[in-house]
Scaffold this motif. Sequence first.
Motif, PDB file in Angstrom:
ATOM      1  N   THR A  45       0.855  -1.188   0.000  1.00 33.58           N
ATOM      2  CA  THR A  45       0.000   0.000   0.000  1.00 33.58           C
ATOM      3  C   THR A  45       0.889   1.235   0.000  1.00 33.58           C
ATOM      4  OG1 THR A  45      -0.133   0.016   2.434  1.00 33.58           O
ATOM      5  CG2 THR A  45      -1.865  -1.167   1.228  1.00 33.58           C
ATOM      6  N   LEU A  54      -4.067   6.211   4.793  1.00 34.48           N
ATOM      7  CA  LEU A  54      -4.797   5.066   4.261  1.00 34.48           C
ATOM      8  C   LEU A  54      -3.857   3.913   3.949  1.00 34.48           C
ATOM      9  CD1 LEU A  54      -7.440   6.825   2.005  1.00 34.48           C
ATOM     10  CD2 LEU A  54      -7.760   5.784   4.249  1.00 34.48           C
ATOM     11  N   ILE A  58      -4.718  -0.403   6.894  1.00 34.20           N
ATOM     12  CA  ILE A  58      -4.904  -1.851   6.977  1.00 34.20           C
ATOM     13  C   ILE A  58      -3.602  -2.578   7.319  1.00 34.20           C
ATOM     14  CG2 ILE A  58      -6.941  -1.931   5.517  1.00 34.20           C
ATOM     15  CD1 ILE A  58      -5.140  -2.703   3.164  1.00 34.20           C
ATOM     16  N   ILE A 111      -1.811  -1.180  -3.895  1.00 30.58           N
ATOM     17  CA  ILE A 111      -2.870  -0.168  -3.822  1.00 30.58           C
ATOM     18  C   ILE A 111      -2.171   1.179  -3.703  1.00 30.58           C
ATOM     19  CG2 ILE A 111      -4.881   0.706  -2.588  1.00 30.58           C
ATOM     20  CD1 ILE A 111      -5.353  -2.077  -1.483  1.00 30.58           C
ATOM     21  N   LEU A 139      -6.783   4.030  -5.734  1.00 32.95           N
ATOM     22  CA  LEU A 139      -7.848   4.587  -4.900  1.00 32.95           C
ATOM     23  C   LEU A 139      -7.757   6.089  -5.033  1.00 32.95           C
ATOM     24  CD1 LEU A 139     -10.128   4.418  -2.876  1.00 32.95           C
ATOM     25  CD2 LEU A 139      -8.452   4.055  -1.065  1.00 32.95           C
ATOM     26  N   LEU A 197     -11.356   0.321   2.114  1.00 36.41           N
ATOM     27  CA  LEU A 197     -10.294  -0.640   2.406  1.00 36.41           C
ATOM     28  C   LEU A 197     -10.737  -1.693   3.414  1.00 36.41           C
ATOM     29  CD1 LEU A 197      -7.271   1.820   2.547  1.00 36.41           C
ATOM     30  CD2 LEU A 197      -7.760   0.147   0.748  1.00 36.41           C
ATOM     31  N   GLN A 198     -11.446  -1.276   4.446  1.00 35.15           N
ATOM     32  CA  GLN A 198     -11.886  -2.248   5.449  1.00 35.15           C
ATOM     33  C   GLN A 198     -12.945  -3.193   4.878  1.00 35.15           C
ATOM     34  OE1 GLN A 198     -10.478  -2.956   8.129  1.00 35.15           O
ATOM     35  NE2 GLN A 198      -9.261  -1.161   8.646  1.00 35.15           N
TER      36      GLN A 198
END
Length: 245
Positions: A45, A54, A58, A111, A139, A197-198
């Motif tokens: 990420t 962000l 995660i 991501i 994203l 994301l979650q």
Amino acid sequence: MSTINTYFDGLKALMEETQKTQAEAMEQAARRIADCFRNGGMLYTFGTGHGHLLALEIFYRAGGMARVCPILDEKLMLHISAAGSTLEERREEWVDILLERYPIKAGDVLISISNSGRNAVPVLLAKEAQKRGAFVIALTSMKHTTAVTSRNSLNLRLFETADLVIDNGGILGDASVSFADGSMVGATSTAVGAAILQAIVCRVKELALEENFEADFFKSSNVDGGDEWNNRLVERYREIIPGLL
């Protein structure tokens, strides 16, 4: 009506719209990540400025996937020099520096997170990861990014470098509540991005159970047994995820 209510009402409407319009993209993202894990790959990420929040959303999180590697450098974050990070994310030489530390390869997933999708590092990192055979998920805000020009030598925006685009639905400039003096306040990209994301994390877990493949998830360190569970995963992944230990 208080602007607290104005912000929450707008955010709830945006969340509902995102759930409807981005459902297919989130499903594709979850399936790609599930395939990546099934084949021993890594989920990377990356984001600059507030996007890095962000990238961390995660990572090493209660209920979060263990095979997540955030691509981090302090100069691209906010806590050393907020204004400086804005300039750094426009410097293309960062891409080679980051890929030296984080060896993205074929079979991995990246991501890349950028609301505007215009600055050099998130865009060119995504492009280089794609060249290496990784599956790239952007994203971004399509309303914002399609209203601006690129700031990189390839003349590309993030959505133009990705295999899959997830739109956070935000407006140009991100802030969502207008005031009488013409100012805009109340950004939405972090709240909506975190929910996206979650939701993907939840679907990956569901796929792992449905399709019977191994995918490690952390527990909260603040519940009984959490430390023991997480320590086992840290030991398993410490050599391949910088910053885990």
